[in-house]
Scaffold this motif. Structure first.
Motif, PDB file in Angstrom:
ATOM      1  N   SER A 196      -0.430   6.782   3.182  1.00 30.58           N
ATOM      2  CA  SER A 196      -1.278   6.153   3.045  1.00 30.58           C
ATOM      3  C   SER A 196      -0.203   5.024   3.356  1.00 30.58           C
ATOM      4  O   SER A 196       0.701   4.918   3.188  1.00 30.58           O
ATOM      5  N   LYS A 197      -0.937   3.561   4.408  1.00 25.28           N
ATOM      6  CA  LYS A 197      -0.403   2.930   4.529  1.00 25.28           C
ATOM      7  C   LYS A 197       0.158   2.158   3.482  1.00 25.28           C
ATOM      8  O   LYS A 197       0.577   0.028   3.350  1.00 25.28           O
ATOM      9  N   SER A 198      -0.530   2.125   2.831  1.00 26.71           N
ATOM     10  CA  SER A 198      -0.508   1.462   1.315  1.00 26.71           C
ATOM     11  C   SER A 198       0.715   1.463   0.911  1.00 26.71           C
ATOM     12  O   SER A 198       1.668   0.350   0.269  1.00 26.71           O
ATOM     13  N   ASP A 230       3.165   0.119   2.170  1.00 21.82           N
ATOM     14  CA  ASP A 230       3.852  -0.669   3.230  1.00 21.82           C
ATOM     15  C   ASP A 230       3.466  -2.371   2.385  1.00 21.82           C
ATOM     16  O   ASP A 230       2.022  -2.385   2.922  1.00 21.82           O
ATOM     17  N   GLU A 258       1.867  -4.316   5.304  1.00 17.39           N
ATOM     18  CA  GLU A 258       0.776  -3.673   6.510  1.00 17.39           C
ATOM     19  C   GLU A 258      -0.139  -3.483   5.412  1.00 17.39           C
ATOM     20  O   GLU A 258      -1.130  -3.431   6.271  1.00 17.39           O
ATOM     21  N   ARG A 259      -0.545  -3.106   4.440  1.00 17.98           N
ATOM     22  CA  ARG A 259      -1.684  -2.590   3.823  1.00 17.98           C
ATOM     23  C   ARG A 259      -2.582  -3.541   4.060  1.00 17.98           C
ATOM     24  O   ARG A 259      -3.616  -3.185   4.009  1.00 17.98           O
ATOM     25  N   SER A 319      -5.819  -1.633  10.878  1.00 18.22           N
ATOM     26  CA  SER A 319      -5.467  -0.915  11.634  1.00 18.22           C
ATOM     27  C   SER A 319      -5.882   0.251  12.089  1.00 18.22           C
ATOM     28  O   SER A 319      -5.685   1.382  11.930  1.00 18.22           O
ATOM     29  N   ASN A 378       3.392   8.204  11.194  1.00 16.57           N
ATOM     30  CA  ASN A 378       2.456   7.140  10.381  1.00 16.57           C
ATOM     31  C   ASN A 378       1.102   6.478  11.795  1.00 16.57           C
ATOM     32  O   ASN A 378       1.831   6.764  13.075  1.00 16.57           O
ATOM     33  N   ARG A 382       2.618   1.715  14.813  1.00 15.24           N
ATOM     34  CA  ARG A 382       3.102   0.998  13.715  1.00 15.24           C
ATOM     35  C   ARG A 382       4.577   2.156  12.956  1.00 15.24           C
ATOM     36  O   ARG A 382       5.050   3.147  13.191  1.00 15.24           O
ATOM     37  N   ARG A 390       1.060   8.871   7.717  1.00 13.67           N
ATOM     38  CA  ARG A 390       0.833   7.796   6.820  1.00 13.67           C
ATOM     39  C   ARG A 390      -0.457   7.557   7.541  1.00 13.67           C
ATOM     40  O   ARG A 390      -0.256   7.207   8.803  1.00 13.67           O
ATOM     41  N   TRP A 425      -3.315   4.806   8.352  1.00 15.66           N
ATOM     42  CA  TRP A 425      -3.523   3.158   8.365  1.00 15.66           C
ATOM     43  C   TRP A 425      -5.319   3.303   8.134  1.00 15.66           C
ATOM     44  O   TRP A 425      -5.639   4.020   6.922  1.00 15.66           O
TER      45      TRP A 425
END
Length: 182
Positions: free
Chosen positions: A93-95, A97, A100-101, A105, A130, A135, A176, A178
């Motif tokens: 998951s984007k989480s 970062d 960025e979370r 996107s 990503n 990303r 990963r 988003w």
């Protein structure tokens, strides 16, 4: 007969991917015992690829905490141990970062499923990708481990998952992801 199994096949992404890839839904939960996962793995010996789209959270607050984290990470360890000779595709998951979370996107289920298919066919081996792929996370930032913020707990859960997959799987792809859209 399908060579792909999906754990988390009833999710928004999982149901779509299951239908498009003609995959088998693996009915198992992170909290199931190792013995149950061993029985499941025997039932699906013919599978070549295991796609892990499942996650642990509650419907009520707090959705994620130390308990959900240990359930998911412990469950993932059991899954990897019984399917250790299979190709593993893990949805992260984007989480992870914190910068960025909160940025939206979008990426469609269709585009993610296309990559799942490519990875299932043996391409993208031992890669972390990503999505959307423009990303890039220059370095991994470990969230504050003292917090009970559900987003940080989820981030730590996914970081642990990525480390388990990279360390214990001989053939893996980590996506990963988003923001999933129709």
């Amino acid at each position: 007969m399908s060579k792909i199994g999906i754990i988390g096949a009833t999710s928004f992404l999982g149901s779509y991917a299951r239908d498009r890839l003609d995959a088998i839904a693996i009915q198992g939960r992170f909290e199931d015992s190792l013995e149950t996962w061993q029985e499941i793995s025997i039932k699906f010996l013919h599978l070549e690829t295991i796609i892990i789209l499942a996650r642990t959270c509650r419907k009520t607050s707090p959705r994620r905490d130390a308990e959900t984290m240990t359930t998911e990470v412990g469950g993932l360890a059991k899954i990897i141990s019984v399917f250790n000779k299979k190709r593993i595709i893990y949805a992260s998951s984007k989480s992870i970062d914190p910068y960025e979370r909160n940025i939206f996107s979008p990426i469609s289920r269709e585009d993610i499923t296309k990559l799942l298919e490519v990875a299932s066919n043996g391409h993208l081996r031992n890669m972390l990708i990503n999505l959307p792929n423009y990303r890039s996370i220059p370095k991994l930032i470990i969230p504050n481990t003292e917090t009970t913020d559900p987003d940080s707990v989820y981030a730590m859960t996914k970081i642990c998952g990525e480390v388990l997959v990279k360390s214990c799987c001989r053939d893996y792809t980590i996506l990963r992801i988003w923001d999933i859209t129709q």
